[in-house]
Design an enzyme around this catalytic site. Structure first.
Site, PDB file in Angstrom:
ATOM      1  N   GLY A  84       0.801  -1.217   0.000  1.00  0.00           N
ATOM      2  CA  GLY A  84       0.000   0.000   0.000  1.00  0.00           C
ATOM      3  C   GLY A  84       0.832   1.265   0.000  1.00  0.00           C
ATOM      4  NE  ARG A 120       8.444   6.111   0.421  1.00  0.00           N
ATOM      5  CZ  ARG A 120       9.656   5.619   0.530  1.00  0.00           C
ATOM      6  NH1 ARG A 120      10.395   5.938   1.560  1.00  0.00           N
ATOM      7  NH2 ARG A 120      10.138   4.811  -0.387  1.00  0.00           N
ATOM      8  NE  ARG A 164       4.602  10.034  -5.919  1.00  0.00           N
ATOM      9  CZ  ARG A 164       4.705   8.712  -5.766  1.00  0.00           C
ATOM     10  NH1 ARG A 164       5.762   8.078  -6.215  1.00  0.00           N
ATOM     11  NH2 ARG A 164       3.754   8.013  -5.167  1.00  0.00           N
ATOM     12  NE  ARG A 193       0.512   1.604  -7.145  1.00  0.00           N
ATOM     13  CZ  ARG A 193       1.655   2.173  -6.786  1.00  0.00           C
ATOM     14  NH1 ARG A 193       2.619   1.460  -6.261  1.00  0.00           N
ATOM     15  NH2 ARG A 193       1.827   3.465  -6.928  1.00  0.00           N
ATOM     16  CG  ASP A 212       5.101  -3.241  -4.823  1.00  0.00           C
ATOM     17  OD1 ASP A 212       5.698  -4.296  -5.132  1.00  0.00           O
ATOM     18  OD2 ASP A 212       5.646  -2.334  -4.175  1.00  0.00           O
ATOM     19  CG  ASN A 213       7.720  -0.645  -7.304  1.00  0.00           C
ATOM     20  OD1 ASN A 213       6.902  -0.093  -6.585  1.00  0.00           O
ATOM     21  ND2 ASN A 213       8.938  -0.926  -6.905  1.00  0.00           N
TER      22      ASN A 213
END
Length: 666
Positions: A146, A149, A234, A241, A340-341
């Site tokens: 998850g 940050r 960002r 993802r 997850d990336n």
């Protein structure tokens, strides 16, 4: 992409330069919260008010089930310093350049200003949130991960382009997904992500973006050492993802898988009819994909019928194939391609130990924890497909259901594991379709890779023989002689055909591709032998350029073996420089920038490195007129850079700065 957002309050106010709208204010930028209004939230904080009433230090890591996100506000920051802003990101988001100097922008950029929520009435159209997802890390299931940050603020729609982006902060504090971490980000990694996000976009590689970078002077963050804290603003068209599906599959939350897949098709990709249709030959590198297939249409033969969820899977695979092809063509490595990336939208996402290639080495990985080279340069296309297979497994029930996907019994109950007769064809169909998408993934990857390499080598047309005689032979030569990947292409761009018309001329020209200290001793060849090998490749390349660019008039008037006119050769040089960057943010450059900002207290170096990253194909930057793109006033703007710095950053990589590695910590 559809967007239900409406401007907040009155009509937007815009900066106007020479009659052109330059962007809106942050207040009037159209905002929405489609993600949180469409998908289930953390049951512990079912509403923004529930989260806002909870003391910030009570929102701590835990397992979150039955949800795709949690409402959570950023931590309050004291005395933040706005270090840098990307002019290109401001423009693409739809903000006026002057907004970067406002207090509202500064406070939003660190999370002190919450949009869409009235803190006095605890009400409003939206509230910040963090996503729930899991992932396979280095091939092993890691459980719930998850946004540990990262906290999303809102979705913003550019009033001119109508493109919608999800705006988020990285380093904004602990969330339910922080595990054993602190929810913070250090200045070092924040500078790296800020620069590389915009550099990739300037190279036309799909990527998440970076709007602003802020230093948190009172925040000290412990990683390997104690480092200053920072926040990056960002944005992306989607932050979803593969891991969003991984966690749902691991927990057996099949209804949420269907709900999330439907949201992605309808909201993120703009509708089911926007997805790609079935190809008769998925392995073809020349097949043209069509769209506009109605939602409920089935395609394909019996036993391999493709429903809308199969088309969704295909769209995700095609997007990622295009992106990884661009990585390979431009020598970029993410460094940690866990599921997850890996982006549903096909974006370069989550930048940790990334790098651009220096000395060409297919086995190079920028991640010093990747001892098995799982995420090395050569493995990236294979790993993205491995990740796509995991996604296919999560979507497998929906894909495999084929014509039964909307049957009430299937929707409510799914597969009956005890009924082999009914489950076997569903499993078989899913496997067939995943394999077919795999063939399509490979064909899309190869087609895009060949297209990019053809352009990088200055060719306008492709021939089958080019792959072996030009592409592969060049990479083999680079590897054997330990040549610099980026310098080779840029220096090749500047080479005139008239200067390599003979064997002797080609051997002389070959030296331009060496570092100043010559061929590395570890290459095991002499400089003379290296020149001969490069000269041989240059002969093959020159012949193809002549075939591709020459005309009958050129051939008829050729002198000294030159078969392309100077004017035509000049066109070729210009075309090559437009696709072969003069500047990429290499690891040693970023290390220098980080040191100068952190230890030296410099600030303007961030503006300069960002300017070069946003204009990577230029011959030079200092003293150039780049127009009014940075919003510094009307009329011409002559960019003030640092000529000595530019020359260093675009020349040889220092020996100690080659093929650097770093950790995942940030």
């Amino acid at each position: 992409m559809a967007d239900t957002a409406t401007p907040n309050g009155s009509s937007p106010q815009h900066d106007v330069v020479h009659g052109q709208q330059r962007g809106t204010t942050l207040t009037d930028l159209p905002k929405s919260w489609n993600f949180t209004s469409s998908l289930p939230t953390d049951p512990l904080f079912p509403t923004p008010a529930d989260s806002h009433r909870t003391p910030r230090d009570k929102i701590t890591p835990r397992q979150v089930r039955g949800a795709l996100f949690s409402y959570v506000r950023p931590e309050t920051q004291t005395d933040p310093e706005l270090l840098a802003v990307s002019p290109a990101a401001m423009r693409d988001l739809g903000l006026a350049p002057s907004e970067a100097s406002t207090e509202e922008f500064k406070q939003t950029a660190v999370g002190n200003k919450i949009h869409g929520f009235d803190e006095s009435t605890l009400s409003g159209p939206g509230y910040p949130w963090a996503q729930c997802y899991g992932g396979f890390q280095f091939g092993d299931w890691a459980g719930q991960l998850g946004d540990g940050r990262a906290i999303s603020l809102f979705e913003a729609t550019n009033p001119q382009t109508k493109v919608r982006y999800e705006v988020a902060l990285k380093g904004a504090g602990m969330t339910p997904y922080s595990r054993f971490a602190d929810g913070k980000a250090v200045l070092r990694s924040s500078i790296r992500e800020f620069v590389v996000s915009e550099a990739l976009n300037a190279l036309r590689i799909p990527t998440t973006r970076a709007l602003a970078l802020s230093l948190l002077p009172h925040q000290k963050v412990r990683r390997e050492i104690v480092e200053p804290g920072a926040i990056v603003v960002r944005f992306a068209q989607s932050w979803l993802r593969f891991g969003n599906f991984d966690i749902l599959r691991a927990r057996g939350e099949r209804k949420l898988i269907r709900q999330l897949a439907t949201y992605i098709a309808e909201d993120v990709f703009g509708g089911w009819d926007a997805l790609p249709a079935r190809l008769d030959d998925p392995s073809s590198t020349t097949a043209t994909v069509t769209r506009n297939v109605p939602k409920d249409t089935l395609q394909g033969p019996e036993g391999a019928e493709e429903n809308r969820f199969a088309r969704l899977y295909r769209e995700i695979a095609r997007r990622n194939a295009l992106t990884v092809a661009k990585w390979q063509a431009y020598g970029f490595m993410n460094g940690v391609l866990n599921t997850d990336n890996t982006s549903i939208f096909g974006l370069s996402i989550d930048f940790g130990p990334f790098a651009f290639m220096d000395t060409f080495d297919p086995a190079y990985t920028p991640n010093h924890d990747d001892h098995l080279l799982r995420y090395s340069y050569r493995n990236q296309p294979t790993i993205i497909w491995w990740n796509l297979v995991r996604l296919g497994e999560a979507l497998g029930e929906l894909i495999g259901a084929g014509p039964q996907v909307d049957d009430e019994a299937f929707i409510s109950q799914g597969l009956n594991a005890d009924d082999e007769a009914s489950t076997k064809p569903i499993i078989a169909r899913a496997e067939k379709l995943i394999d077919a998408v795999g063939e399509e993934y490979k064909s899309v990857f190869l087609s895009e890779y060949k297209r990019l390499m053809t352009a990088r080598l200055g060719l306008r047309t492709q021939r089958d023989a080019d792959f072996s005689s030009l592409f592969s032979e060049l990479l083999d030569t680079m590897q054997a002689l330990e040549l610099d990947f980026h310098l080779f292409f840029r220096r090749l761009s500047e080479l005139r055909l008239a200067d390599i018309a003979t064997d002797a001329a080609r051997e002389q020209a070959a030296s331009r591709f060496f570092y100043r200290d010559g061929i590395s001793p570890t290459a095991g060849v002499s400089d003379a032998d290296a020149r001969k090998r490069i000269a041989g490749w240059l002969a093959t390349w020159r012949e193809r350029i002549v075939q591709d660019w020459g005309t009958l008039e050129d051939w008829g008037s050729s002198e000294a073996g030159q078969a392309v006119s100077d004017a035509r050769d000049g066109e070729r040089v210009g075309a090559m420089k437009a696709v072969n960057p003069n500047f990429v943010p290499r690891g040693w450059i970023l290390d220098e920038v980080i040191k100068r900002v952190d230890k030296g207290g410099e600030r303007d170096v961030l503006r300069r490195v960002m300017h070069m990253a946003l204009h990577p194909f230029e011959d030079s930057w200092h003293g150039r007129d780049f127009g009014d793109e940075e919003g510094e006033g009307e009329g011409k703007v002559v960019y003030e850079g640092d000529r000595e710095e530019e020359v260093r950053w675009t020349s040889d990589v220092p020996r100690v700065g080659r093929a650097l590695q770093c950790s995942c910590s940030s």
